[in-house]
Design a protein around this motif. Sequence first.
Motif, PDB file in Angstrom:
ATOM      1  N   VAL A 283      61.658  33.020  49.500  1.00  0.00           N
ATOM      2  CA  VAL A 283      61.654  31.471  49.421  1.00  0.00           C
ATOM      3  C   VAL A 283      60.313  30.818  49.574  1.00  0.00           C
ATOM      4  CG1 VAL A 283      64.002  31.441  50.526  1.00  0.00           C
ATOM      5  CG2 VAL A 283      61.808  31.195  51.836  1.00  0.00           C
ATOM      6  N   ASP A 284      60.214  29.565  48.982  1.00  0.00           N
ATOM      7  CA  ASP A 284      59.014  28.740  49.257  1.00  0.00           C
ATOM      8  C   ASP A 284      57.713  29.039  48.543  1.00  0.00           C
ATOM      9  OD1 ASP A 284      60.843  27.174  50.693  1.00  0.00           O
ATOM     10  OD2 ASP A 284      60.047  27.508  52.570  1.00  0.00           O
ATOM     11  N   ASP A 285      57.857  29.275  47.136  1.00  0.00           N
ATOM     12  CA  ASP A 285      56.474  29.458  46.606  1.00  0.00           C
ATOM     13  C   ASP A 285      55.791  28.018  46.654  1.00  0.00           C
ATOM     14  OD1 ASP A 285      56.771  32.062  45.649  1.00  0.00           O
ATOM     15  OD2 ASP A 285      57.779  31.348  43.754  1.00  0.00           O
ATOM     16  N   GLU A 286      54.386  28.238  46.841  1.00  0.00           N
ATOM     17  CA  GLU A 286      53.802  27.004  47.233  1.00  0.00           C
ATOM     18  C   GLU A 286      52.499  26.526  46.137  1.00  0.00           C
ATOM     19  OE1 GLU A 286      54.141  27.756  51.785  1.00  0.00           O
ATOM     20  OE2 GLU A 286      52.159  27.777  50.860  1.00  0.00           O
ATOM     21  N   LEU A 287      52.419  25.123  46.045  1.00  0.00           N
ATOM     22  CA  LEU A 287      51.072  24.603  45.339  1.00  0.00           C
ATOM     23  C   LEU A 287      50.470  23.663  46.666  1.00  0.00           C
ATOM     24  CD1 LEU A 287      49.137  23.943  43.063  1.00  0.00           C
ATOM     25  CD2 LEU A 287      50.609  21.757  42.650  1.00  0.00           C
ATOM     26  N   ASN A 288      49.468  24.277  47.248  1.00  0.00           N
ATOM     27  CA  ASN A 288      48.704  23.538  48.180  1.00  0.00           C
ATOM     28  C   ASN A 288      47.564  22.594  47.819  1.00  0.00           C
ATOM     29  OD1 ASN A 288      50.458  24.496  50.586  1.00  0.00           O
ATOM     30  ND2 ASN A 288      49.768  26.709  49.696  1.00  0.00           N
ATOM     31  N   LEU A 289      47.198  21.760  48.388  1.00  0.00           N
ATOM     32  CA  LEU A 289      45.886  21.075  48.553  1.00  0.00           C
ATOM     33  C   LEU A 289      45.132  21.593  49.569  1.00  0.00           C
ATOM     34  CD1 LEU A 289      43.925  18.833  47.723  1.00  0.00           C
ATOM     35  CD2 LEU A 289      45.154  17.410  49.410  1.00  0.00           C
ATOM     36  N   ILE A 290      43.980  22.315  49.238  1.00  0.00           N
ATOM     37  CA  ILE A 290      43.286  23.131  50.191  1.00  0.00           C
ATOM     38  C   ILE A 290      42.315  22.126  50.974  1.00  0.00           C
ATOM     39  CG2 ILE A 290      41.639  25.081  50.452  1.00  0.00           C
ATOM     40  CD1 ILE A 290      44.772  25.700  49.841  1.00  0.00           C
ATOM     41  N   LEU A 291      42.114  22.222  52.226  1.00  0.00           N
ATOM     42  CA  LEU A 291      41.254  21.423  53.341  1.00  0.00           C
ATOM     43  C   LEU A 291      40.697  22.584  54.179  1.00  0.00           C
ATOM     44  CD1 LEU A 291      43.720  18.825  54.484  1.00  0.00           C
ATOM     45  CD2 LEU A 291      41.959  18.625  52.380  1.00  0.00           C
ATOM     46  N   PRO A 292      39.202  22.291  54.162  1.00  0.00           N
ATOM     47  CA  PRO A 292      38.280  23.196  55.328  1.00  0.00           C
ATOM     48  C   PRO A 292      39.122  23.488  56.650  1.00  0.00           C
ATOM     49  CG  PRO A 292      37.138  21.215  54.844  1.00  0.00           C
ATOM     50  CD  PRO A 292      38.424  21.422  53.729  1.00  0.00           C
ATOM     51  N   GLY A 293      39.089  24.533  56.846  1.00  0.00           N
ATOM     52  CA  GLY A 293      39.661  24.818  58.093  1.00  0.00           C
ATOM     53  C   GLY A 293      41.031  24.532  58.488  1.00  0.00           C
ATOM     54  N   ALA A 294      41.910  24.422  57.559  1.00  0.00           N
ATOM     55  CA  ALA A 294      43.373  23.960  57.475  1.00  0.00           C
ATOM     56  C   ALA A 294      44.106  25.205  57.706  1.00  0.00           C
ATOM     57  CB  ALA A 294      43.983  23.209  56.356  1.00  0.00           C
ATOM     58  N   ASN A 295      45.273  25.470  58.344  1.00  0.00           N
ATOM     59  CA  ASN A 295      46.056  26.353  58.460  1.00  0.00           C
ATOM     60  C   ASN A 295      47.223  26.164  57.783  1.00  0.00           C
ATOM     61  OD1 ASN A 295      47.793  28.307  59.515  1.00  0.00           O
ATOM     62  ND2 ASN A 295      47.104  28.288  61.614  1.00  0.00           N
ATOM     63  N   GLY A 309      50.325  21.518  63.622  1.00  0.00           N
ATOM     64  CA  GLY A 309      49.138  22.382  63.718  1.00  0.00           C
ATOM     65  C   GLY A 309      49.108  23.160  62.255  1.00  0.00           C
ATOM     66  N   PHE A 310      50.144  23.004  61.125  1.00  0.00           N
ATOM     67  CA  PHE A 310      50.001  23.589  59.942  1.00  0.00           C
ATOM     68  C   PHE A 310      50.008  22.727  58.920  1.00  0.00           C
ATOM     69  CE2 PHE A 310      52.764  26.560  62.876  1.00  0.00           C
ATOM     70  CZ  PHE A 310      51.770  27.601  62.857  1.00  0.00           C
ATOM     71  N   GLU A 311      49.483  23.015  57.985  1.00  0.00           N
ATOM     72  CA  GLU A 311      49.316  22.190  56.545  1.00  0.00           C
ATOM     73  C   GLU A 311      50.515  22.356  55.648  1.00  0.00           C
ATOM     74  OE1 GLU A 311      47.444  18.901  54.816  1.00  0.00           O
ATOM     75  OE2 GLU A 311      46.672  20.060  56.626  1.00  0.00           O
ATOM     76  N   ASP A 312      51.192  21.168  55.240  1.00  0.00           N
ATOM     77  CA  ASP A 312      52.051  21.408  54.440  1.00  0.00           C
ATOM     78  C   ASP A 312      51.914  21.483  52.957  1.00  0.00           C
ATOM     79  OD1 ASP A 312      54.297  21.249  56.388  1.00  0.00           O
ATOM     80  OD2 ASP A 312      54.636  19.036  55.963  1.00  0.00           O
ATOM     81  N   ALA A 313      52.750  22.413  52.281  1.00  0.00           N
ATOM     82  CA  ALA A 313      52.508  22.378  50.731  1.00  0.00           C
ATOM     83  C   ALA A 313      52.844  21.315  50.158  1.00  0.00           C
ATOM     84  CB  ALA A 313      53.533  23.589  50.353  1.00  0.00           C
ATOM     85  N   LYS A 314      52.057  20.944  49.257  1.00  0.00           N
ATOM     86  CA  LYS A 314      52.530  19.638  48.449  1.00  0.00           C
ATOM     87  C   LYS A 314      53.717  19.695  47.306  1.00  0.00           C
ATOM     88  CE  LYS A 314      48.983  17.124  49.950  1.00  0.00           C
ATOM     89  NZ  LYS A 314      49.447  15.978  50.886  1.00  0.00           N
TER      90      LYS A 314
END
Length: 399
Positions: A283-295, A309-314
């Motif tokens: 499940v859950d293929d992702e398109l992510n906006l990448i930020l430095p140091g993000a988890n 504490g976690f960055e959501d996929a866009k």
Amino acid sequence: MRRPQASALHGADGSSRRKARRIAAGLPCLALFLVLAACTGTPGPPAPGTNPAAAGTPPGAAVASSAPPATESAGTAPVHAPPAVQERLELQLDTPWAAVFLPDGTAVISERGTALLKAVRDGAATTLGKVPDVAPAGEGGLLGLALSPHFEADHSLYAYTTTREDNRVVRLTVERGADGSLTLGRPQTVFTGIPKAGTHNGGRIRFGPDGFLYVGTGDAQRREQAQDPAALGGKILRLTPDGAPAPGNPFGNAVYSLGHRNVQGLAWDEAGRLWATEFGPDVDDELNLILPGANYGWPDVTGAPHRAGFEDAKVVWPSTRESSPSGLEISGGTAYLGALRGERLWTVPLKGTDAGQPVAYFTGQYGRIRDVIRAPNGSLWMLTNGKNPDFALILRIPQ
């Protein structure tokens, strides 16, 4: 752990659709509405010059809840011309993985299993050379390519390769002779120690607008690595052209972001923001906006669970049957993603740090799409994957 499968978002409510129909009825040109319908999957004749095989968003695709829901339903999306196939190049490729373009427009394509680099000029492919010390196995082999931003001066081509020991980044030179022929130099090792496995090898590399080399890795079937900022698996790395950790990296080493399962695509929007595609489990293929140091959560979470504490996929595709997104390109405010298992081209409108509703084209028509690359003339190339022989499609896209 795996997050339960999310439900799809279906756009605006009934009142919005009725409003859209009233607006459409008042348009001075009915053809505009028909173009709109063709671009979003609503039945209607295709606009002149568009590909009639374009398919709309299937029920399995959804915008992640971290982004505002798309404000356009199938009847009110922005009017634009969909991508259309201009040419099909029968290049007789063997499982191509990535492509880059030399300044003169020559395409260089990597073949995963043969470790060959192919040069494409005037619609024909020739062998540029074989990259030594590549040990193809499973999903590993000769993978991503990146052209030096100073290619005119240093003639450097970077490649992500699987060896018997690890995944690594090497640098080769590409020289053009007086007769116009290209020659490939021997590789120089730039960065080593990226974990390898039969699957989850990552492999996408690309130079960013800051001049540093970004490297997408996989967890190499060792899930715990993804949450360890000292490990190289399950990361996006940021390196100098010589392979040192780039200045300003958030953890003081090569790691730029963590919590990734298997990064497959890297691209920057016009404002210099980095986006990445990533395979989910089932499940859950992702398109992510990448930020430095993000988890980005793997293996603890996937998709967009709004967990502290976690960055959501866009964008999240709850069903991997619809996507498995690989190569990524961004042009004119739209992200273009090649889908492997989904066998289609996904387009996603980007607005600042938000992503809109995905729309699919060419569903099932050309098989698995491994890479999507913008050519110097503004066209978009798609590389098929697993047809044996594989080919390239040249697309006209909105400007």
